[in-house]
Motif scaffolding. Sequence first.
Motif, PDB file in Angstrom:
ATOM      1  N   THR A   6      39.860  33.281  42.777  1.00 56.14           N
ATOM      2  CA  THR A   6      40.977  32.891  41.917  1.00 56.14           C
ATOM      3  C   THR A   6      42.333  32.980  42.602  1.00 56.14           C
ATOM      4  O   THR A   6      43.210  32.171  42.309  1.00 56.14           O
ATOM      5  CB  THR A   6      41.002  33.728  40.622  1.00 56.14           C
ATOM      6  OG1 THR A   6      41.141  35.105  40.957  1.00 56.14           O
ATOM      7  CG2 THR A   6      39.758  33.503  39.797  1.00 56.14           C
ATOM      8  N   VAL A   7      42.530  33.929  43.507  1.00 53.47           N
ATOM      9  CA  VAL A   7      43.815  34.016  44.211  1.00 53.47           C
ATOM     10  C   VAL A   7      43.988  32.792  45.101  1.00 53.47           C
ATOM     11  O   VAL A   7      45.047  32.154  45.112  1.00 53.47           O
ATOM     12  CB  VAL A   7      43.912  35.332  45.022  1.00 53.47           C
ATOM     13  CG1 VAL A   7      45.153  35.347  45.897  1.00 53.47           C
ATOM     14  CG2 VAL A   7      43.898  36.544  44.088  1.00 53.47           C
ATOM     15  N   VAL A  42      32.424  35.188  24.451  1.00 57.46           N
ATOM     16  CA  VAL A  42      33.774  35.753  24.536  1.00 57.46           C
ATOM     17  C   VAL A  42      33.640  37.122  25.196  1.00 57.46           C
ATOM     18  O   VAL A  42      32.981  38.007  24.659  1.00 57.46           O
ATOM     19  CB  VAL A  42      34.428  35.858  23.140  1.00 57.46           C
ATOM     20  CG1 VAL A  42      35.780  36.553  23.225  1.00 57.46           C
ATOM     21  CG2 VAL A  42      34.557  34.467  22.522  1.00 57.46           C
ATOM     22  N   VAL A  43      34.226  37.272  26.360  1.00 59.71           N
ATOM     23  CA  VAL A  43      34.096  38.496  27.146  1.00 59.71           C
ATOM     24  C   VAL A  43      35.123  39.547  26.724  1.00 59.71           C
ATOM     25  O   VAL A  43      34.845  40.730  26.761  1.00 59.71           O
ATOM     26  CB  VAL A  43      34.211  38.168  28.658  1.00 59.71           C
ATOM     27  CG1 VAL A  43      34.140  39.420  29.504  1.00 59.71           C
ATOM     28  CG2 VAL A  43      33.118  37.190  29.068  1.00 59.71           C
ATOM     29  N   GLY A  44      36.311  39.097  26.331  1.00 56.50           N
ATOM     30  CA  GLY A  44      37.312  40.019  25.817  1.00 56.50           C
ATOM     31  C   GLY A  44      38.329  40.510  26.825  1.00 56.50           C
ATOM     32  O   GLY A  44      39.477  40.733  26.483  1.00 56.50           O
ATOM     33  N   GLU A  45      37.903  40.673  28.082  1.00 56.73           N
ATOM     34  CA  GLU A  45      38.858  41.099  29.100  1.00 56.73           C
ATOM     35  C   GLU A  45      38.320  40.747  30.475  1.00 56.73           C
ATOM     36  O   GLU A  45      37.115  40.551  30.652  1.00 56.73           O
ATOM     37  CB  GLU A  45      39.139  42.597  29.028  1.00 56.73           C
ATOM     38  CG  GLU A  45      37.926  43.470  29.282  1.00 56.73           C
ATOM     39  CD  GLU A  45      38.225  44.964  29.139  1.00 56.73           C
ATOM     40  OE1 GLU A  45      39.200  45.314  28.461  1.00 56.73           O
ATOM     41  OE2 GLU A  45      37.490  45.752  29.723  1.00 56.73           O
ATOM     42  N   GLY A  46      39.216  40.659  31.413  1.00 54.95           N
ATOM     43  CA  GLY A  46      38.846  40.334  32.780  1.00 54.95           C
ATOM     44  C   GLY A  46      39.789  39.305  33.362  1.00 54.95           C
ATOM     45  O   GLY A  46      40.646  38.754  32.679  1.00 54.95           O
ATOM     46  N   GLN A  47      39.615  39.058  34.637  1.00 56.92           N
ATOM     47  CA  GLN A  47      40.469  38.127  35.356  1.00 56.92           C
ATOM     48  C   GLN A  47      40.273  36.715  34.841  1.00 56.92           C
ATOM     49  O   GLN A  47      39.160  36.267  34.593  1.00 56.92           O
ATOM     50  CB  GLN A  47      40.146  38.204  36.843  1.00 56.92           C
ATOM     51  CG  GLN A  47      41.089  37.422  37.712  1.00 56.92           C
ATOM     52  CD  GLN A  47      40.817  37.669  39.183  1.00 56.92           C
ATOM     53  OE1 GLN A  47      39.743  38.110  39.568  1.00 56.92           O
ATOM     54  NE2 GLN A  47      41.785  37.372  40.013  1.00 56.92           N
ATOM     55  N   ARG A  48      41.371  36.026  34.694  1.00 56.69           N
ATOM     56  CA  ARG A  48      41.370  34.635  34.224  1.00 56.69           C
ATOM     57  C   ARG A  48      41.437  33.683  35.419  1.00 56.69           C
ATOM     58  O   ARG A  48      41.879  34.056  36.505  1.00 56.69           O
ATOM     59  CB  ARG A  48      42.578  34.366  33.326  1.00 56.69           C
ATOM     60  CG  ARG A  48      42.758  35.365  32.196  1.00 56.69           C
ATOM     61  CD  ARG A  48      41.841  35.084  31.056  1.00 56.69           C
ATOM     62  NE  ARG A  48      42.216  35.860  29.882  1.00 56.69           N
ATOM     63  CZ  ARG A  48      41.355  36.543  29.175  1.00 56.69           C
ATOM     64  NH1 ARG A  48      40.091  36.578  29.509  1.00 56.69           N
ATOM     65  NH2 ARG A  48      41.736  37.200  28.105  1.00 56.69           N
ATOM     66  N   LEU A  49      41.042  32.458  35.203  1.00 60.54           N
ATOM     67  CA  LEU A  49      41.080  31.456  36.259  1.00 60.54           C
ATOM     68  C   LEU A  49      42.516  31.180  36.695  1.00 60.54           C
ATOM     69  O   LEU A  49      42.822  31.172  37.874  1.00 60.54           O
ATOM     70  CB  LEU A  49      40.406  30.166  35.797  1.00 60.54           C
ATOM     71  CG  LEU A  49      40.522  28.954  36.724  1.00 60.54           C
ATOM     72  CD1 LEU A  49      40.029  29.281  38.125  1.00 60.54           C
ATOM     73  CD2 LEU A  49      39.752  27.782  36.154  1.00 60.54           C
TER      74      LEU A  49
END
Length: 178
Positions: A114-115, A137-144
């Motif tokens: 993603t970076v 729906v995961v709820g949290e974590g790194q987004r695209l």
Amino acid sequence: MGKIVLAMFVSLDGVVENPGWSMPYWSDDISAFKAEESAECTALLLGRVTYEGFAKAWPESKDEGAEHMNNLVKYVPTNTLEQPEWNATFLKGDVIAQIRQLREEQNLLIYGSTVLADSLLKHNLIDEYRLLIYPVVVGEGQRLFHPGTTATLKLVETRTMSTGVAMLKYQRIEQAAE
């Protein structure tokens, strides 16, 4: 001229990190799509973290497609790694210029990273986005996409997989905001 394709597993709420949540949805049609996607590329372009994870997992893998994955050339922008392994070339210095040159010559596929993807988006270097959207729906974590990143894309293809996963293929139509 080649192109750069970003392939990503994305939860319904936009999370891409640690996509173990995608495994219950794996199917023959997703496998065929991923094989088709992989066959179109001439090399991988991976961020350092993704490269390190893949380089640990793929060389000993017996999974379908492992031989192809292991034989592909991998380009990895990095300022910290020194000894390339797993058929990799490390990009150092003016990485954007090097990636522009590679794009002229090859079809590059990005998994994860993603970076790297955010940086390439800002330099208008991603030609196509292939997103598998999972009905979870995961709820949290790194987004695209990172906050402040913008782009205008055109939807060019959709597919619904047998397990309810939606494949959305987008192409770049406008330069991303810097």
